[in-house]
Design an enzyme around this catalytic site. Structure first.
Site, PDB file in Angstrom:
ATOM      1  N   HIS A 122       0.181   5.834  -7.307  1.00  0.00           N
ATOM      2  CA  HIS A 122      -0.808   4.875  -6.819  1.00  0.00           C
ATOM      3  C   HIS A 122      -1.230   3.853  -7.868  1.00  0.00           C
ATOM      4  O   HIS A 122      -1.973   2.916  -7.566  1.00  0.00           O
ATOM      5  CB  HIS A 122      -2.033   5.646  -6.313  1.00  0.00           C
ATOM      6  CG  HIS A 122      -2.895   4.885  -5.380  1.00  0.00           C
ATOM      7  ND1 HIS A 122      -4.180   4.498  -5.703  1.00  0.00           N
ATOM      8  CD2 HIS A 122      -2.661   4.407  -4.127  1.00  0.00           C
ATOM      9  CE1 HIS A 122      -4.712   3.837  -4.686  1.00  0.00           C
ATOM     10  NE2 HIS A 122      -3.810   3.769  -3.722  1.00  0.00           N
ATOM     11  N   HIS A 401     -10.178  -3.607  -0.973  1.00  0.00           N
ATOM     12  CA  HIS A 401      -9.141  -2.708  -1.456  1.00  0.00           C
ATOM     13  C   HIS A 401      -9.409  -2.398  -2.929  1.00  0.00           C
ATOM     14  O   HIS A 401      -8.752  -1.579  -3.537  1.00  0.00           O
ATOM     15  CB  HIS A 401      -7.749  -3.326  -1.273  1.00  0.00           C
ATOM     16  CG  HIS A 401      -6.638  -2.352  -1.490  1.00  0.00           C
ATOM     17  ND1 HIS A 401      -5.960  -2.254  -2.685  1.00  0.00           N
ATOM     18  CD2 HIS A 401      -6.098  -1.405  -0.685  1.00  0.00           C
ATOM     19  CE1 HIS A 401      -5.036  -1.303  -2.599  1.00  0.00           C
ATOM     20  NE2 HIS A 401      -5.111  -0.761  -1.401  1.00  0.00           N
TER      21      HIS A 401
END
Length: 536
Positions: A122, A401
């Site tokens: 990630h 985000h």
């Protein structure tokens, strides 16, 4: 590093202040007015230089065509692109990325990474090398896909340009004068530095700031300790990949002394003993404890019990059947449960966002999970759960985000510390303790399942001898701190700005507010006329 013009800096110094612009940037959203895009960055400003020689991209989702669109076409015949992605080896997403690679005009290498169950690759990192042998590391929150950059709120941290150490050389070719470290040292105090790259990519003022550091009364060894620690921690992170030996050896030759940040990374594994404080929540907890202890030495900067800790992210995992993980998190963040706030968007905020329901595809929480409903109820009852409110920051309709973790003074004027990271609020990202209970059969350790990367900032990182003490303050719609009348107590100090993407104070959920979860169908149309999921 400060990005103020030298004249502007002198004006502030005349008021017994020194201003340092926010080291954190937001992404530029072209649909917003210019007044809300001040100091914001495009992807093209990070990788679009005609001098780009090699770029290492570490990310989760990647659209290679989008990446190439943001690079200068003149580098295509020579640029070396290395992409570490988060796709499963048998996924359609990897098949598409591989097809893009096979049909693109650039030398691209793709790397897959093993992660354990529930884990993801990630991290969002760029390591960019340029033809003058300079290098820049970028740690950010955006996937390499267009919607993330044009319609979602993101954060970007970029190091100053880094150069090889004086006794190291990366190539025998002639190096332009502005790229040669020995030449730069001969021009200390001079701002007459020329660069044929886009001015958006290179801040001449970063060089000015470096010259100022060189003339400080402390030795260069003292000044560079923060940067060298960043280098050590960053290389330790890279060693967890099988394909980064070349990159590690290259970065060992660079001078990191201009960096003023702490690297906070997560890598998969169980970490015991001293290693427990090397990664994820364990490392953050260790540093914040030292910060709080150190802050008690100065009445003006010490942490207060009334301080507010805020966690803001775009995904929330399970906190356990009794939400016991909340205690681990707040302990790691160094705050009491009652002073901890968690920002996560409501259904209405997603529906009204710039991308409408589509924004919600990047904001994750499974409300249908076994303990999810009780988890939300616990957060509401504890007055922890707060909405996405960003009117003052100019990002109300730009869904998040971004991932930010901060500690504020109660009045919102001061920041004790700031973390920008790829890590969402979950056990795989931050890690969870195993073997710490009395009847546990396993050894004690911190279990992490994902790769994550972030930077921690706090005022002391910017202190220099014989200069004013440092404080950190939030900034809205600009990276430059505003010293108005209500901040007269800031005079006589070095003031570091931190660009905000959301508003302080946080606004708690009301009873009518519903937390966003993409697993729930929505028949109400968003402002673009779509339902969720869309019938495309």
């Amino acid at each position: 590093m400060s990005t103020l013009e030298p004249e502007k800096r002198r004006q502030h110094e005349d008021k017994s202040n020194e201003i340092i612009d926010s080291p954190i940037f937001l992404n530029k959203i072209s649909a917003l007015p210019e007044s809300e895009n001040v100091h914001c960055l495009l992807l093209k400003q990070l990788i679009g230089s005609p001098q780009l020689k090699q770029t290492w991209q570490f990310n989760f989702c990647v659209d290679l065509n989008f990446l190439l669109e943001n690079m200068h076409a003149s580098v295509f015949p020579t640029v070396d692109v290395r992409i570490t992605h988060g796709y499963d080896s048998k996924s359609d997403s990897l098949a598409r990325l591989t097809a893009q690679m096979n049909h693109c005009p650039v030398n691209v290498k793709l790397y897959s990474v093993y992660v354990p169950m529930w884990g993801t690759h990630h991290s969002k990192i760029m390591v960019n090398f340029f033809k003058d042998d300079s290098c820049q590391i970028v740690i950010h929150t955006a996937n390499l896909v267009e919607p993330d950059w044009i319609g979602m709120s993101q954060a970007i941290f970029k190091t100053p340009l880094l150069y090889p150490k004086a006794n190291d050389s990366l190539s025998t070719s002639s190096v332009p004068e502005y790229g040669n470290p020995s030449k730069i040292r001969k021009h200390e105090g001079s701002l007459d530095i020329k660069d044929d790259r886009n001015c958006d990519i290179i801040d001449v003022d970063s060089a000015f700031e470096n010259f100022k550091h060189k003339s400080d009364t402390r030795s260069s060894d003292d000044l560079g300790v923060i940067g060298r620690q960043f280098q050590q921690d960053f290389l330790a992170y890279l060693k967890n990949y099988r394909h980064t030996y070349e990159l590690i050896e290259k970065l060992k030759m660079y001078d990191f002394s201009a960096i003023r940040a702490i690297f906070i990374g997560s890598v998969p594994g169980k970490f015991e003993g001293e290693e427990e404080s090397s990664w994820g929540l364990g490392k953050l907890k260790k540093i914040l404890k030292m910060l709080e202890k150190d802050s008690k030495k100065d009445e003006k900067t010490k942490f207060e019990e009334s301080d507010i800790c805020i966690s803001q992210c775009s995904s929330m995992g399970s906190f356990g059947p009794k939400q016991e993980y909340i205690a681990e998190l707040t302990d790691g963040f160094g705050c009491q449960r009652g002073n901890w706030k968690f920002l996560f968007p409501t259904v209405k905020e997603v529906q009204q966002s710039m991308l409408g329901w589509q924004s919600g595809s990047s904001i994750h929480f499974n409300i249908l999970g076994k303990t999810a409903a009780s988890q939300v109820e616990t957060l509401k009852k504890g007055k922890n759960l707060c909405k996405w409110v960003a009117m003052k920051a100019g990002r109300q309709r730009v869904a998040p985000h971004i991932k930010t973790y901060m500690r504020f003074s109660n009045d919102g004027e001061l920041l004790r510390w700031v973390l920008v990271t790829s890590a969402n609020l979950s056990k795989p990202a931050w890690g969870t303790l195993e073997g710490h209970k009395a009847k546990s059969r396993s050894t004690r350790g911190l279990r992490i399942r994902s790769y994550e990367a972030g930077v921690l900032l706090y005022p002391k990182l910017f202190e220099e001898s014989q200069r004013a003490p440092c404080i950190m303050t939030p900034t809205y719609k600009t990276n430059t701190p505003n010293l108005d009348e209500k901040r007269r107590e800031f005079y006589g100090k070095r003031v570091i700005g931190v660009r905000m993407c959301w508003d302080f104070p946080p606004v708690e959920y009301e009873d009518k507010d519903e937390i966003w979860s993409p697993v729930i169908n929505r028949t109400d149309k968003d402002w673009l006329g779509y339902v969720w999921p869309p019938n495309w």
